[in-house]
Design a protein around this motif. Structure first.
Motif, PDB file in Angstrom:
ATOM      1  N   ALA A  22      11.592  -2.166  27.174  1.00 16.63           N
ATOM      2  CA  ALA A  22      11.525  -3.598  27.433  1.00 16.63           C
ATOM      3  C   ALA A  22      11.286  -4.359  26.134  1.00 16.63           C
ATOM      4  O   ALA A  22      11.556  -5.541  26.036  1.00 16.63           O
ATOM      5  N   LEU A  23      10.780  -3.633  25.122  1.00 13.29           N
ATOM      6  CA  LEU A  23      10.525  -4.246  23.818  1.00 13.29           C
ATOM      7  C   LEU A  23      11.087  -3.321  22.746  1.00 13.29           C
ATOM      8  O   LEU A  23      10.953  -2.115  22.838  1.00 13.29           O
ATOM      9  N   ASP A  34       3.879 -14.007  20.280  1.00 12.88           N
ATOM     10  CA  ASP A  34       5.138 -14.746  20.140  1.00 12.88           C
ATOM     11  C   ASP A  34       4.819 -16.196  19.771  1.00 12.88           C
ATOM     12  O   ASP A  34       3.666 -16.561  19.529  1.00 12.88           O
ATOM     13  N   ALA A  94       6.424   0.307  26.752  1.00  9.63           N
ATOM     14  CA  ALA A  94       7.578  -0.564  26.929  1.00  9.63           C
ATOM     15  C   ALA A  94       8.771   0.196  27.522  1.00  9.63           C
ATOM     16  O   ALA A  94       9.736  -0.403  27.953  1.00  9.63           O
ATOM     17  N   LEU A 130       0.836  -9.314  22.987  1.00  8.93           N
ATOM     18  CA  LEU A 130       1.090  -8.051  23.677  1.00  8.93           C
ATOM     19  C   LEU A 130      -0.264  -7.390  23.952  1.00  8.93           C
ATOM     20  O   LEU A 130      -1.227  -7.595  23.224  1.00  8.93           O
ATOM     21  N   TYR A 175       7.821 -11.035  18.916  1.00 18.78           N
ATOM     22  CA  TYR A 175       6.376 -10.959  18.752  1.00 18.78           C
ATOM     23  C   TYR A 175       6.095 -10.499  17.342  1.00 18.78           C
ATOM     24  O   TYR A 175       6.594  -9.470  16.913  1.00 18.78           O
ATOM     25  N   SER A 229      12.603 -13.049  22.999  1.00 16.68           N
ATOM     26  CA  SER A 229      11.511 -13.648  22.229  1.00 16.68           C
ATOM     27  C   SER A 229      10.886 -12.598  21.313  1.00 16.68           C
ATOM     28  O   SER A 229      10.830 -11.419  21.653  1.00 16.68           O
ATOM     29  N   THR A 234      10.838  -7.233  19.782  1.00 18.13           N
ATOM     30  CA  THR A 234      11.722  -8.183  20.437  1.00 18.13           C
ATOM     31  C   THR A 234      11.845  -7.809  21.904  1.00 18.13           C
ATOM     32  O   THR A 234      12.095  -6.657  22.240  1.00 18.13           O
ATOM     33  N   ASP A 235      11.651  -8.786  22.757  1.00 13.18           N
ATOM     34  CA  ASP A 235      11.800  -8.573  24.185  1.00 13.18           C
ATOM     35  C   ASP A 235      13.287  -8.427  24.493  1.00 13.18           C
ATOM     36  O   ASP A 235      14.075  -9.320  24.172  1.00 13.18           O
ATOM     37  N   THR A 236      13.681  -7.312  25.098  1.00 12.84           N
ATOM     38  CA  THR A 236      15.112  -7.076  25.301  1.00 12.84           C
ATOM     39  C   THR A 236      15.692  -7.992  26.383  1.00 12.84           C
ATOM     40  O   THR A 236      16.897  -8.184  26.441  1.00 12.84           O
ATOM     41  N   ASP A 237      14.867  -8.556  27.239  1.00 13.04           N
ATOM     42  CA  ASP A 237      15.374  -9.465  28.268  1.00 13.04           C
ATOM     43  C   ASP A 237      15.454 -10.901  27.768  1.00 13.04           C
ATOM     44  O   ASP A 237      16.498 -11.532  27.828  1.00 13.04           O
ATOM     45  N   THR A 238      14.317 -11.397  27.258  1.00  8.16           N
ATOM     46  CA  THR A 238      14.260 -12.818  26.906  1.00  8.16           C
ATOM     47  C   THR A 238      14.602 -13.068  25.449  1.00  8.16           C
ATOM     48  O   THR A 238      14.921 -14.188  25.067  1.00  8.16           O
TER      49      THR A 238
END
Lengths: 432, 546
Positions: B248-249, B277, B142, B283, B267, B265, B259-263
């Protein structure tokens, strides 16, 4: 007297046992002490590489490439004192061994292989990304693209391979642009008695060969997967069953056993090679691995661009060979140093080219190798290609794809129907 | 393993005593070497036991260093038990049995138990290791380099027992930082000829060797670029260059979620050995978990497996029974023929007969696969005048071809076995029967065959078990093909259970699935074991008749 002997041996046993225990204890203590002393000490004149598990980097490599790495590993050893141990493994089993052994801690620090292993490796969490930084610009774009998975680069590329159309110039002397021309030339050669087969492509009679047929398929506008936002293949966008794919299936049937017999499901890779070497066909769709034998046989060879069947460019799959770092390497820093600063060097890439004959991924090395027209031609064709999809879903595709193409070539069933059924089957497996 | 020697033999008859040993003198035939306390024997025993113990100590040390406590405990107990068995007096049966039992445990029981255990897990592609491994692999992958971030040159410094990284950015600015201390500019840093900052007063600069010796700690250093976590952290992978990375996570150990740092969401552990998710997106890397009977249920309910499995089981039986019957009939016939005393050149014929048996089966399979190629194969080309017969591509012909090749491979074994059995039958029986006026056929059917079967029947059963799992022939000849049209798995009309298991285990098409393959292997074992048990019972009955 006998009793006496028994007593004596019993004493011996006890002494021996005591000795063994004390030796073992002493060894165990020193060994522990050694591994515990990893705290930095500026006084240490000679840092204990072995204590940090760093004395040796292990690399799994196949027999062909192992000698090519000898110079660079020796240089690394004389620069850093770290030995790179090359363990020769059977290429057919090495990927699966790597996946099962890395989690147990028994795997190597490095492995050599093609880029389409990356998907499986990442899925199983066994390789670590590498950061090439500015060095990435020194490599062919396509090779870096192939090594990129989910937005991260996972391997150091060293060679690119792809197929091209080999032509026996003593049978057909001019280059053809389209497959129709190729077929026409081939048929004319057969009619003139100069050849027995108009066109050769190796086929696995049990599994088909989508890899070799892909340029023809892509030249009709049919692809396997769409691309996601980061430029990688997206398993959710399966394109293989689209209208262009169905068109290709129909065309394939017309080339097959029930049609023009251009593509013959009974011709294995070995038979195709044998027939081309015997001068029995003007064309052979294959990769650089067969070129040395063709040249040895004294056949006048031209490496032609892949002919288009449907008007669009015929894109071959390109396979990029490279080095991958284990996710559980205890030697990660030394391994990274070796990979990013030594294996990317021109001399290393040159010697890998000398051993394998595949166009190098490093631009500087490629330019040197391109003085050979065959390498140059393969390299040029490779530049138009697309990386073979590395996503794990691809393994589902291969089996169905090959079997369906094989059935179509044999003229079994309706090609359009078979193709659509294949696409549905792949979709259901990827989804489930 | 020290071999228990015969000198100990008297121990079985009671407690050894000098009198008893001396008593061997009462038997004039006994050799003096068999004395229980001979010096040579004792020394040999001590040496052998010593070697075993030395090896054991080495292994125990390795286990200790790798901190495998359960293995260490078990191994220590085994070593103690071995020493106790061989050092004490008496207990002779144990001395004989110990090595065998040990090897049985290690090479049989452990393997069987382990593969049995795998049948109850989801072990396979994507579920390859432990959850901790999966989490660290996800965290590792990630990490993404911040787009267009500069490349830094890096040096590793120490102060006391702490590590610091000294960065030089592309403009030549030197900055110092560690995991705890954020980046601070250090204009006073000493630079080398290339402009890379390499030293700082009060800090020690590490040489490459020292860096490597401490690589685990150095790789762990993540220097925050600024107060804003979005800028990421600086890390070095090789001790000389550093890049700005941002995950990224993000993993939160307290809630066990990524946690997705962009969206944004989340998991979570979905209970099936993966992080998923809310939409069921998982993943890439998962881990091994226990799934209970799931694999067994799947073998019979998975629509892509259920249909073909029945066909495969039927064909497996047909294949193995037909193989045994045909090879036996052919082997027996040839054995009788070549057993005639008046036949000349018997030896030469016999050697020719055995030849197929002498080639490795997988090699023969490949050769036959070439011979049977519809267009270029020798059979169609030379013998059938260029006929295009799909010996291996037509479902029915492929089955026949597989059987024929297997008979070709297997009859020499039956020939050997039957020749041996026939030659051991007393010739008087034959003569007596002839005297009574029995025909040759009658002698064979009523006398020779029943006698033959007593000794050959167990071999026929084991031959059945062997052919039931005859992987080589099928895999090398047809690869299981031609494929069934009604399944999306890579299963074909000549696949037997074991090739099916292989395809499931090593992922021809759908990724490797060791769990399901082990479950299928257990099913195969149950089938073979049941049939063998019943057959052996029948064989006993056969012996009773005689």
């Amino acid at each position: 007297m006998k009793v006496h002997t028994t007593l004596e041996t019993q004493t011996t046993r006890r002494v021996f046992a005591a000795g063994a225990i004390s030796v073992a204890a002493a060894l165990a203590l020193t060994a522990c002490g050694g591994s515990a002393s990893t705290t930095p000490s500026s006084d240490a004149a000679k840092p204990d590489l072995k204590a940090a598990g760093a004395g040796v980097i292990t690399m799994w490599v196949d027999a062909e490439r192992s000698p090519a790495l000898k110079d660079i590993t020796e240089k690394f050893k004389s620069d850093t004192g770290i030995e790179v141990k090359l363990v020769v493994k059977d290429f057919a089993a090495v990927r699966d061994d790597f996946i099962t052994q890395v989690p147990t801690g028994q795997g190597p620090d490095l492995i050599v292989g093609p880029h389409d292993w990356i998907g499986k490796f990442v899925q199983n969490g066994v390789i670590a990304p590498v950061e090439l930084g500015d060095k990435a610009a020194q490599f062919q774009d396509s090779s870096i693209k192939a090594m990129t998975y989910n937005g991260a680069v996972y391997g150091i590329p060293y060679a690119i391979e792809n197929i091209a159309l080999l032509r026996n110039t003593s049978i057909v002397d001019s280059k053809a642009a389209t497959l129709d021309e190729v077929v026409a030339n081939g048929k004319k050669a057969v009619a003139d008695g100069k050849a027995a087969f108009p066109f050769l492509v190796g086929m696995d009679p049990k599994q088909g060969d989508p890899y070799h047929l892909y340029p023809l398929q892509s030249s009709m506008g049919s692809q396997v997967f769409g691309k996601s936002a980061d430029g990688g293949y997206d398993a959710k966008q399966l394109l293989i069953g689209d209208a262009a794919g169905v068109e290709f299936a129909k065309k394939l049937a017309s080339w097959g056993d029930a049609g023009e017999k251009i593509i013959n499901s009974n011709i294995t890779n070995d038979i195709a090679k044998e027939k081309f070497l015997a001068g029995e066909s003007p064309y052979f769709l294959t990769g650089p691995w067969n070129v040395p034998d063709v040249q040895k046989k004294g056949i006048k060879l031209a490496v032609d661009e892949l002919p288009t069947a449907g008007g669009e460019p015929a894109q071959p799959f390109i396979g990029v060979n490279g080095f991958f770092i284990s996710a559980k390497s205890v030697n990660a820093l030394a391994t990274n140093e070796f990979v990013t600063n030594y294996l990317t060097s021109e001399s290393a890439q040159d010697s890998m080219y000398a051993a394998g004959g595949r166009p190098p991924a490093l631009k500087a090395s490629f330019e040197k190798a391109a003085s050979d027209p065959v390498v140059e031609a393969f390299g040029k064709i490779g530049a138009t290609g697309v990386p073979m999809p590395a996503i794990p879903e691809m393994s589902v595709v291969w089996a169905d794809w090959g079997a369906t193409e094989l059935a179509i070539i044999k003229g079994q069933g309706d090609p359009a129907e078979a193709w659509t059924k294949m696409a549905d089957s792949i979709k259901s497996k990827i989804g489930g | 393993m020290p071999k228990p020697d015969l000198r100990e033999l008297p121990a079985t008859q009671g407690q050894p005593s000098p009198e008893q040993s001396v008593g061997s003198g009462a038997r004039p035939t006994a050799k003096p070497v068999r004395h229980p306390d001979s010096l040579k024997g004792t020394i040999l025993k001590v040496v052998l036991l010593g070697l075993v113990d030395a090896f054991a100590v080495y292994i125990l040390m390795m286990l200790f260093l790798s901190q495998s406590w359960p293995a260490l405990a078990v191994s220590s107990l085994v070593v103690l038990a071995i020493n106790w068995i061989y050092l004490r007096k008496g207990g002779l049966p144990a001395k004989y049995l110990a090595p065998g039992v040990l090897f049985l445990l290690v090479f049989q029981v452990l393997v069987v138990v382990f593969s049995g255990y795998i049948a109850f897990t989801n072990y396979g592609d994507g579920h390859n290791s432990t959850k901790e491994d999966a989490i660290s692999a996800i965290q590792m992958t990630a990490q993404k380099r911040v787009p267009d971030s500069p490349a830094y040159k890096a040096s590793v410094l120490t102060k006391g027992s702490d590590f610091y990284l000294l960065f030089t950015d592309p403009s030549g600015k030197a900055q110092l930082g560690s995991s705890e201390d954020p980046l601070t500019e250090v204009p006073e840093a000493g630079k080398d000829s290339t402009g890379k900052a390499t030293s700082l007063a009060g800090y020690q600069t590490l040489k490459f060797q020292e860096i490597v010796a401490n690589q685990q700690e150095i790789l762990k250093i993540t220097v925050p670029v600024s107060d804003d976590p979005a800028d990421g952290t600086l890390r070095t992978a090789d001790g000389s260059t550093a890049y700005q990375f941002k995950p990224a996570l993000n993993y939160d150990a307290a809630t066990d979620t990524f946690t997705d740092t962009d969206t944004g969401s989340q998991y979570r552990d979905n209970g099936k050995g993966a992080f998923a998710d809310a939409n069921g997106e998982t993943l890439a890397t998962g881990w091994k978990i226990d799934v209970g009977m799931d694999n067994f249920v799947r073998a019979f309910t998975d629509p892509s497996l259920r249909g073909p499995l029945l066909g495969v089981i039927l064909w497996t039986f047909t294949f193995s029974i037909a193989s045994v019957a045909l090879t036996f009939v052919m082997g027996l016939f040839l054995a009788i023929t070549f057993n005639r005393e008046d036949l000349r050149g018997k030896k030469a014929y016999r050697i020719l007969m055995i030849l197929p048996y002498a080639f490795p089966a997988f090699l023969s399979g490949l050769v036959w696969s070439g011979i049977l190629n519809p267009e270029f194969g020798w059979l169609n080309q030379t013998l059938l005048g260029g006929a295009n017969i799909g010996w291996l591509t037509d479902p029915v012909l492929a089955k026949i071809s597989v059987l024929v090749v297997n008979v070709w491979l297997g009859f020499p074994y039956m020939f050997l076995v039957c020749t041996g059995a026939l030659q051991s039958l007393p010739s008087e029986i034959d003569e007596a029967a002839r005297m009574d006026g029995a025909s040759a056929w009658r002698v064979f059917r009523s006398i020779k065959l029943p006698l033959l079967l007593v000794s050959v029947a167990p071999l026929l059963i084991s031959s059945f078990a062997f052919n039931f799992n005859n992987f080589n022939v099928i895999y090398m000849l047809t690869g299981g093909g031609p494929r069934f049209a009604d399944t999306d798995r890579d299963i074909g009309s000549t696949d037997i259970l074991i090739t099916l298991v292989y395809k499931v285990a090593f992922g021809q098409g759908t990724g490797r699935d060791y769990g399901l393959a082990s479950a299928l292997a257990i099913i195969i074992f149950i089938i073979v074991a049941t049939i063998s048990a019943i057959s052996f019972k029948q064989t006993k009955a056969l012996e009773d008749v005689n």
